[in-house]
Design an enzyme around this catalytic site. Structure first.
Site, PDB file in Angstrom:
ATOM      1  N   LEU A   1      45.693  46.685  35.407  1.00 15.73           N
ATOM      2  CA  LEU A   1      45.104  47.673  34.498  1.00 15.73           C
ATOM      3  C   LEU A   1      45.471  49.090  34.933  1.00 15.73           C
ATOM      4  O   LEU A   1      45.504  49.397  36.123  1.00 15.73           O
ATOM      5  CB  LEU A   1      43.588  47.515  34.438  1.00 15.73           C
ATOM      6  CG  LEU A   1      43.060  46.204  33.847  1.00 15.73           C
ATOM      7  CD1 LEU A   1      41.543  46.230  33.772  1.00 15.73           C
ATOM      8  CD2 LEU A   1      43.651  45.948  32.462  1.00 15.73           C
TER       9      LEU A   1
ATOM     10  N   GLY B   1      42.524  39.478  42.042  1.00 19.17           N
ATOM     11  CA  GLY B   1      41.571  40.354  42.724  1.00 19.17           C
ATOM     12  C   GLY B   1      41.613  41.731  42.106  1.00 19.17           C
ATOM     13  O   GLY B   1      42.640  42.143  41.557  1.00 19.17           O
ATOM     14  N   GLY B   2      40.491  42.450  42.185  1.00 19.25           N
ATOM     15  CA  GLY B   2      40.458  43.791  41.608  1.00 19.25           C
ATOM     16  C   GLY B   2      40.807  43.748  40.137  1.00 19.25           C
ATOM     17  O   GLY B   2      40.238  42.966  39.367  1.00 19.25           O
ATOM     18  N   ASP B   3      41.776  44.576  39.730  1.00 22.85           N
ATOM     19  CA  ASP B   3      42.199  44.613  38.334  1.00 22.85           C
ATOM     20  C   ASP B   3      43.592  44.019  38.165  1.00 22.85           C
ATOM     21  O   ASP B   3      44.309  44.374  37.240  1.00 22.85           O
ATOM     22  CB  ASP B   3      42.163  46.054  37.807  1.00 22.85           C
ATOM     23  CG  ASP B   3      43.071  46.988  38.607  1.00 22.85           C
ATOM     24  OD1 ASP B   3      43.217  46.770  39.822  1.00 22.85           O
ATOM     25  OD2 ASP B   3      43.629  47.933  38.027  1.00 22.85           O
ATOM     26  N   GLU B   4      43.965  43.097  39.047  1.00 24.38           N
ATOM     27  CA  GLU B   4      45.285  42.474  38.994  1.00 24.38           C
ATOM     28  C   GLU B   4      45.170  41.018  38.557  1.00 24.38           C
ATOM     29  O   GLU B   4      44.357  40.257  39.083  1.00 24.38           O
ATOM     30  CB  GLU B   4      45.971  42.554  40.359  1.00 24.38           C
ATOM     31  CG  GLU B   4      47.428  42.125  40.320  1.00 24.38           C
ATOM     32  CD  GLU B   4      48.137  42.369  41.634  1.00 24.38           C
ATOM     33  OE1 GLU B   4      49.213  42.985  41.624  1.00 24.38           O
ATOM     34  OE2 GLU B   4      47.598  41.940  42.683  1.00 24.38           O
TER      35      GLU B   4
END
Length: 216
Positions: free
Chosen positions: A66, A107-110
């Site tokens: 993102l 993980g995160g926005d990946e």
């Protein structure tokens, strides 16, 4: 006969208990293999599925990240960030299903996915469709969250393109997109990366043309 019947009756609650325990254990294992926010497979489960798909040929691997996610969190709050992550996960999962593939949140926005491709033209069309889906605003409370993604993809073909290599090349293509302001890029090993921007999608690039196979 009565003794046998008595034994079966006595054992029934124990068997039922083990049945319930087995179901509970399976549910716990399934949850452990799923990302709690999006419901997508975790990396370990994804890698197992992805390797099976890649072994069948005609597959591509992508990474999606993102854009300006920290800015979205800072502006609208972490609940809004979670909403954007959930929506992205749903959209990617449906898209991957449409292309006989599987998706995961790393993980995160990946995010990542392995999917079926039918050639270069089909790959470009599929990535354009995915970018359009991921770039749609996300409804949250009384706001429309501005969401967009950078997507890097690579066709995994030949014995030298296993999952780790494909993910690395897709990652390189994705970051090339971020630097260039494109929605998606395709990496081909040592061949120059090509990319495309959807008209009016990228902030600061409104009104840009939509090149076919534009190269940096």
């Amino acid at each position: 006969m009565s003794a046998v019947l008595s034994t079966v009756v006595a054992a029934a609650p124990v068997a039922a208990g083990w049945s319930v325990h087995t179901v509970w254990m399976r549910r716990q294992l399934s949850r452990a293999r799923r990302d709690p926010l999006t419901g997508l497979p975790t990396r370990a489960l994804f890698e197992t599925r992805a390797r099976k798909l890649l072994s069948r040929g005609s597959r591509a691997v992508l990474l999606a990240d993102l854009n300006r996610f920290k800015e979205l969190n800072d502006t609208f709050g972490h609940a809004a960030g979670d909403a954007a992550i959930r929506a992205t996960g749903r959209r990617l999962a449906r898209w991957a299903l449409d292309h006989a593939g599987t998706a995961a949140r790393l993980g995160g926005d990946e995010f990542t996915a392995v999917f079926t491709v039918g050639g270069e033209s089909h790959l470009r069309t599929a990535l354009t469709d995915l970018a359009e889906r991921l770039n749609e605003p996300v409804p949250h409370q009384n706001a429309q969250l501005p969401v967009s993604a950078s997507i890097g993809a690579v066709v995994a073909a030949g014995p030298g393109t296993g999952l780790p290599v494909a993910l690395r090349r897709a990652d390189e293509a994705m970051y090339r997109c971020k630097r260039s302001g494109w929605d998606w890029c395709i990496g081909h090993g040592n061949v120059p990366i090509t990319g495309e921007q959807i008209n009016g999608r990228r902030p600061g690039r409104v009104g840009a043309t939509r090149p076919e196979g534009r190269q940096p």
